[in-house]
Design a protein around this motif. Sequence first.
Motif, PDB file in Angstrom:
ATOM      1  N   ALA A 188       0.834  -1.206   0.000  1.00  0.00           N
ATOM      2  CA  ALA A 188       0.000   0.000   0.000  1.00  0.00           C
ATOM      3  C   ALA A 188       0.866   1.252   0.000  1.00  0.00           C
ATOM      4  N   GLY A 189       0.502   2.210  -0.843  1.00  0.00           N
ATOM      5  CA  GLY A 189       1.255   3.454  -0.930  1.00  0.00           C
ATOM      6  C   GLY A 189       2.363   3.438  -1.956  1.00  0.00           C
ATOM      7  N   LEU A 190       2.579   2.294  -2.602  1.00  0.00           N
ATOM      8  CA  LEU A 190       3.590   2.171  -3.642  1.00  0.00           C
ATOM      9  C   LEU A 190       2.925   1.815  -4.966  1.00  0.00           C
ATOM     10  N   SER A 191       3.577   2.181  -6.074  1.00  0.00           N
ATOM     11  CA  SER A 191       3.105   1.759  -7.390  1.00  0.00           C
ATOM     12  C   SER A 191       3.566   0.334  -7.653  1.00  0.00           C
ATOM     13  N   ILE A 192       2.801  -0.396  -8.460  1.00  0.00           N
ATOM     14  CA  ILE A 192       3.126  -1.794  -8.750  1.00  0.00           C
ATOM     15  C   ILE A 192       3.275  -1.972 -10.252  1.00  0.00           C
ATOM     16  N   ALA A 193       4.395  -2.563 -10.654  1.00  0.00           N
ATOM     17  CA  ALA A 193       4.676  -2.757 -12.071  1.00  0.00           C
ATOM     18  C   ALA A 193       3.818  -3.872 -12.648  1.00  0.00           C
ATOM     19  N   GLN A 194       3.528  -3.756 -13.947  1.00  0.00           N
ATOM     20  CA  GLN A 194       2.953  -4.866 -14.686  1.00  0.00           C
ATOM     21  C   GLN A 194       4.070  -5.838 -15.042  1.00  0.00           C
ATOM     22  N   LEU A 195       3.729  -7.108 -15.108  1.00  0.00           N
ATOM     23  CA  LEU A 195       4.694  -8.168 -15.343  1.00  0.00           C
ATOM     24  C   LEU A 195       4.443  -8.806 -16.703  1.00  0.00           C
ATOM     25  N   LYS A 196       5.490  -8.960 -17.494  1.00  0.00           N
ATOM     26  CA  LYS A 196       5.317  -9.617 -18.782  1.00  0.00           C
ATOM     27  C   LYS A 196       5.226 -11.122 -18.570  1.00  0.00           C
ATOM     28  N   VAL A 197       4.087 -11.673 -18.968  1.00  0.00           N
ATOM     29  CA  VAL A 197       3.831 -13.105 -18.847  1.00  0.00           C
ATOM     30  C   VAL A 197       3.503 -13.616 -20.247  1.00  0.00           C
ATOM     31  N   GLY A 198       4.390 -14.390 -20.809  1.00  0.00           N
ATOM     32  CA  GLY A 198       4.226 -14.776 -22.204  1.00  0.00           C
ATOM     33  C   GLY A 198       4.409 -13.557 -23.081  1.00  0.00           C
ATOM     34  N   THR A 199       3.399 -13.236 -23.860  1.00  0.00           N
ATOM     35  CA  THR A 199       3.476 -12.058 -24.738  1.00  0.00           C
ATOM     36  C   THR A 199       2.684 -10.876 -24.200  1.00  0.00           C
ATOM     37  N   ASN A 200       2.057 -11.043 -23.041  1.00  0.00           N
ATOM     38  CA  ASN A 200       1.213  -9.984 -22.471  1.00  0.00           C
ATOM     39  C   ASN A 200       1.822  -9.397 -21.209  1.00  0.00           C
ATOM     40  N   TYR A 201       1.509  -8.134 -20.940  1.00  0.00           N
ATOM     41  CA  TYR A 201       1.840  -7.510 -19.661  1.00  0.00           C
ATOM     42  C   TYR A 201       0.605  -7.616 -18.778  1.00  0.00           C
ATOM     43  N   GLU A 202       0.778  -8.237 -17.633  1.00  0.00           N
ATOM     44  CA  GLU A 202      -0.338  -8.485 -16.731  1.00  0.00           C
ATOM     45  C   GLU A 202      -0.271  -7.574 -15.507  1.00  0.00           C
ATOM     46  N   LYS A 203      -1.444  -7.119 -15.050  1.00  0.00           N
ATOM     47  CA  LYS A 203      -1.518  -6.398 -13.786  1.00  0.00           C
ATOM     48  C   LYS A 203      -1.581  -7.415 -12.650  1.00  0.00           C
ATOM     49  N   ILE A 204      -1.053  -7.027 -11.503  1.00  0.00           N
ATOM     50  CA  ILE A 204      -1.019  -7.945 -10.369  1.00  0.00           C
ATOM     51  C   ILE A 204      -2.423  -8.396 -10.011  1.00  0.00           C
ATOM     52  N   SER A 205      -2.548  -9.678  -9.711  1.00  0.00           N
ATOM     53  CA  SER A 205      -3.866 -10.260  -9.498  1.00  0.00           C
ATOM     54  C   SER A 205      -3.782 -11.447  -8.559  1.00  0.00           C
ATOM     55  N   ALA A 206      -4.579 -11.399  -7.487  1.00  0.00           N
ATOM     56  CA  ALA A 206      -4.653 -12.551  -6.594  1.00  0.00           C
ATOM     57  C   ALA A 206      -5.252 -13.753  -7.314  1.00  0.00           C
ATOM     58  N   ASP A 207      -6.238 -13.504  -8.185  1.00  0.00           N
ATOM     59  CA  ASP A 207      -6.830 -14.606  -8.943  1.00  0.00           C
ATOM     60  C   ASP A 207      -5.800 -15.234  -9.873  1.00  0.00           C
TER      61      ASP A 207
END
Length: 364
Positions: free
Chosen positions: A247-266
Amino acid sequence: MNLKRIGAPVALLAAAAISLTACAANEGSTPSTTTAAATNFSGTLNGIGSSAQGAAQTVWAAGFQQANPKATVNYDPQGSGAGRKSFISGAADFAGSDAALKTEELASTFAGCAANSKGIDLPVYISPIAIAYNVDGVKDLKLDAATIAGIFSGKITTWDDAKIKDQNSGASLPSAPITVVHRSDDSGTTQNFTEYLAANAPDVWTAPASQTFPFQVGDAAKGTSGVADATKNAKNSITYIDESGSAGLSIAQLKVGTNYEKISADGAAAVVAASPIASGRETNDLAIQIDRKDTTKGAWPLVLVSYVIACQEYKDAAKADLVKGYVNYIISSDAQKAAAEQAGSAPLSSDLADKVSKAVSSIK
């Protein structure tokens, strides 16, 4: 109630924990186990371990103690390594750990366990690990595994390095040096982070997976809260951290395969659900061999599975009953949902919860 070094307001969390129903928001990803009924458990449990698990333990202890007023659960989030050491020595009744017991640890004598009995790993908490950063004017940062490995190994040293710029067209990346923040303690989060990089960027991340950070780069801080505070207080900094502490920090998207994904608990839960139980361990040991190369759309393979480590058989039968009661509560639908709401974790799948329930029933 004595919840050491966990800052959440316990009274509010207790109210939240006991007000939840057994109906989960996402029935496909939540355990079938319902909340453990109050059975007048009494006595004291002392747990030491994972700081990533700390917020969830606050919720779980509050709910369990509300249902069982004669029971007390103390949890000290010193870190996963400290938790396992304390459990092996008998200083803790259970450990919280973001890494399963190592082979050499399984060869130890477990002081609180019955003769010839060992600790078993019981998955209770699934959470994505965030690449969190503090860079003014930079939003929606995108990074692949090789670039993350370059940053955290000290090979990429400025924010305007071509390897970062190429993935972030149009971003206002400063020419400033990158301040890397990593864990100073023996950390299961570090183990999971380095496993991910060793699997996905072996040409850049040349060190083996480890529970201690392997490179002499940047600043070190203890625990989840320590790296969070250090990153918040240092401009142009970056760290790896359990999402519950970001909390209070920015979170990077992660390249997974060919896509950049947003962080996700699911996405983290999906990776765990598709990963096998590790082979070569005791029948009731449920250590998970996480598939770090999962490239399914929406997946977040930078994930940790956090365990409660308990004796297969305790020297003290009363202690065994209390541990069983507490872990059964932890894996219940109510408790898993409460942790998800407070810590951003992913509830155990019904299949995994059933496996943990069966393993818990074997404790004596």
